[in-house]
Motif scaffolding. Structure first.
Motif, short mmCIF file in Angstrom:
data_model
loop_
_atom_site.label_atom_id
_atom_site.label_comp_id
_atom_site.label_asym_id
_atom_site.label_seq_id
_atom_site.Cartn_x
_atom_site.Cartn_y
_atom_site.Cartn_z
N ASN A 1 -3.01 -16.32 31.87
CA ASN A 1 -3.79 -15.61 32.88
C ASN A 1 -5.04 -16.35 33.33
O ASN A 1 -5.97 -15.73 33.83
CB ASN A 1 -4.19 -14.20 32.38
N ALA A 2 -5.06 -17.67 33.14
CA ALA A 2 -6.24 -18.43 33.57
C ALA A 2 -6.04 -19.09 34.93
O ALA A 2 -6.85 -19.93 35.33
CB ALA A 2 -6.60 -19.48 32.53
N ALA A 3 -4.98 -18.73 35.63
CA ALA A 3 -4.72 -19.36 36.93
C ALA A 3 -5.89 -19.13 37.89
O ALA A 3 -6.40 -18.02 38.02
CB ALA A 3 -3.42 -18.80 37.52
N VAL B 1 -15.20 -18.68 18.63
CA VAL B 1 -14.78 -17.31 18.37
C VAL B 1 -13.64 -16.95 19.31
O VAL B 1 -13.60 -17.39 20.45
CB VAL B 1 -15.95 -16.31 18.55
N ASN B 2 -12.70 -16.15 18.81
CA ASN B 2 -11.55 -15.71 19.60
C ASN B 2 -11.89 -14.36 20.23
O ASN B 2 -12.01 -13.36 19.54
CB ASN B 2 -10.33 -15.60 18.69
N VAL B 3 -12.03 -14.37 21.56
CA VAL B 3 -12.52 -13.18 22.26
C VAL B 3 -11.69 -12.91 23.51
O VAL B 3 -10.98 -13.78 24.01
CB VAL B 3 -14.00 -13.34 22.66
N ASN B 4 -11.81 -11.68 23.98
CA ASN B 4 -11.27 -11.32 25.30
C ASN B 4 -12.43 -11.36 26.29
O ASN B 4 -13.25 -10.45 26.34
CB ASN B 4 -10.65 -9.92 25.26
N MET B 5 -12.48 -12.43 27.06
CA MET B 5 -13.62 -12.66 27.95
C MET B 5 -13.48 -11.82 29.23
O MET B 5 -12.45 -11.86 29.91
CB MET B 5 -13.71 -14.14 28.32
N PRO B 6 -14.53 -11.04 29.59
CA PRO B 6 -14.47 -10.21 30.81
C PRO B 6 -14.72 -11.06 32.05
O PRO B 6 -15.71 -11.79 32.13
CB PRO B 6 -15.61 -9.21 30.58
N ILE B 7 -13.82 -10.96 33.00
CA ILE B 7 -13.92 -11.76 34.22
C ILE B 7 -15.03 -11.20 35.12
O ILE B 7 -15.13 -9.99 35.33
CB ILE B 7 -12.58 -11.78 34.96
N ALA B 8 -15.84 -12.10 35.64
CA ALA B 8 -16.94 -11.70 36.52
C ALA B 8 -16.41 -11.42 37.92
O ALA B 8 -15.43 -12.00 38.37
CB ALA B 8 -17.99 -12.81 36.58
N SER B 9 -17.08 -10.49 38.61
CA SER B 9 -16.71 -10.24 40.01
C SER B 9 -17.03 -11.49 40.82
O SER B 9 -18.06 -12.14 40.61
CB SER B 9 -17.47 -9.03 40.55
N ALA C 1 -6.46 -13.51 37.75
CA ALA C 1 -6.27 -12.36 36.86
C ALA C 1 -7.46 -11.41 37.00
O ALA C 1 -8.52 -11.76 37.52
CB ALA C 1 -6.15 -12.83 35.42
N THR C 2 -7.25 -10.19 36.56
CA THR C 2 -8.33 -9.20 36.53
C THR C 2 -8.52 -8.71 35.11
O THR C 2 -7.63 -8.84 34.27
CB THR C 2 -8.00 -8.01 37.45
#
Length: 473
Positions: free
Chosen positions: A318-320, A262-270, A276-277
């Motif tokens: 933005n996966a750096a 699935v093509n999603v905008n994955m929320p970055i965990a703290s 990226a944020t």
């Protein structure tokens, strides 16, 4: 006296009988001749009805409209001659002129109407007594063929290569394309595996373009995963952009397995190592043979498939610094970068629509429950198809976001011999097949055709083409 009376009566009876004979013979003859003519008319009408259908079907033969019309007229006339012998049941001659008796009307947008007229000269039997030696029986029939717009959405995943099905798929798809009328119908090609690509934007020159659809199909490389929901949206987008509501708008969806991404905008965990944020876009996947999250992958490609179509979301995306993208080969299953999977993909498909069970962790799909990976991909395809059939307004990164098209019909061919097989109930749901347990009378009926083995792919594609052309008339 009695003798004279009887003689007079006999004389009157003879006169009456003679008069009745003069009246009754033509009447009986008329009845018989009319019956014979009715038989001829019925048979001729059947031949003409079939001829009009044959002519409409032949409108797909030829690379331009003029050639298609010539082929249609010839086919219609020949059909009459083949199905109504010129000596049938006292017939003397049969006439069907390709130039005047077979006509094609294109004045109405997105449709072509074929009219066929035939004339049979039939001898009479008893009516010859009244100097009527023959009569002409006429029959006519009209068939309207709607223009067809087909968005082909074709699976090119690696499982097709494992079953030696890639080449048979290509041949079946090329044969399918040949059923439609170049210059009048429109055909587009979207292929998908891990990534999705619009190989041929929908157009009417699909057979004659510099790089045409058959050539592109034959260039397919079968590698990668099965990101079905995204591909279905891109197929719909082709029809939305064309925006021909008067035509028959169809998606042909081919796959050999369950959806896996699935093509999603994955929320970055703290605490994630990602620099990226917020969120990172990509294709979040499951394996084809086990329930296991891995990702993120590039959701689209530029037409050149590299690295087996598994292209990790890059630092430029933005996966750096992300753990999953560092040393991809050993970190593909790392989930620590993200809070969870959103319940909707970037196109608005509901990944928790109730078809397959999903467990949540807060407001996100739980990455700790591996079965969610398989189930969310199935839910995405199921919900995408439901929205498309309902004429949903597009959203997300689709080129025609904000637009929509009603009455799109989805057909599907499923190959059943993949190592990780397809789900028949899912594809029946996707097409709104009448056999589906959730068949909806408020949405267009489609059809799912199972090809049990590689040898059955061509027949499955052909049956879908026949169904499309049947309802186009």
């Amino acid at each position: 006296m009695n003798t004279k009376t009887r003689q007079a009566e006999r004389g009157i009876a003879l006169v009456i009988a003679s008069i009745m004979l003069i009246i009754l013979v033509p009447v009986i003859g008329l009845v018989i001749d009319v019956t014979l003519l009715y038989v001829d008319k019925t048979h001729l009408q059947g031949a003409v009805d079939g001829a009009a259908l044959a002519g409409a079907k032949s409108l797909s033969r030829g690379s331009d409209d003029a050639t298609q019309q010539v082929n249609a007229k010839r086919e219609a006339a020949n059909y009459v001659y083949l199905n109504y012998p010129s000596t049938f049941f006292f017939t003397n001659s049969l006439t069907v002129s390709q130039s005047t008796d077979v006509t094609i009307d294109e004045t109405v947008a997105n449709q072509r109407t074929v009219k066929v007229v035939a004339h049979a000269n039939v001898s009479t039997l008893f009516m010859r007594w009244l100097n009527f030696t023959s009569t002409t029986v006429n029959a006519s029939s009209t068939v309207t063929r709607r223009d067809v717009n087909v968005a082909m959405v074709v699976d090119r995943s690696g499982s097709l290569a494992l079953t030696n099905s890639c080449a048979p798929l290509q041949q079946a798809a090329v044969n399918f394309v040949s059923k439609f009328a170049n210059g009048t119908d429109y055909v587009g090609l979207v292929t998908f595996a891990s990534s999705t690509h619009v190989d041929f934007p929908i157009a009417s020159n699909f057979q004659t373009a510099t790089t045409n659809v058959p050539t592109l199909i034959n260039n397919i490389v079968c590698q990668g995963s099965t990101s079905a929901a995204m591909a279905l949206w891109y197929g719909y987008d082709q029809l939305v952009g064309l925006n021909q509501s008067a035509a028959l708008n169809v998606i042909l969806f081919f796959t050999d397995g369950k959806p896996t991404g699935v093509n999603v905008n994955m929320p970055i965990a703290s605490g994630s190592s990602c620099t990226a944020t917020g969120t990172i876009n990509g294709l979040y996947n499951t394996y084809t043979n086990v329930d296991q999250f891995f990702g993120l992958l590039q959701p689209t490609n530029n037409g050149t498939i590299t690295n087996s179509d598994f292209n990790v979301t890059s630092a430029g995306n933005n996966a750096a610094g992300c753990a999953f993208s560092a040393n991809w080969s050993s970190n593909v299953t790392v989930t620590s970068d993200f809070q969870g999977v959103p319940t909707h993909d970037v196109f608005g498909s509901n990944l928790n629509n109730g078809y397959q069970p999903i467990t949540l962790n807060g407001s996100y799909i739980d990455l700790g429950n591996a079965t969610n990976a398989d189930n969310m991909a199935q839910n995405a395809l199921d919900n995408a198809a439901t929205q498309i059939r309902a004429g949903a307004t597009e959203s997300g990164p689709l080129p025609h976001s904000g637009q929509h098209l009603s009455n799109v019909i989805i057909y599907s061919v499923g190959l059943g011999n993949a190592p990780y097989p397809l789900s028949v109930p899912l594809l029946e749901r996707v097409t709104n097949d009448p056999r589906s347990s959730i068949h909806s009378t408020s949405q267009p009926d489609g059809l799912f055709v199972l090809a049990p083995t590689t040898a059955d792919i061509n027949a499955a594609f052909a049956s879908i083409a026949s169904e499309i052309l049947r309802i186009a008339k």
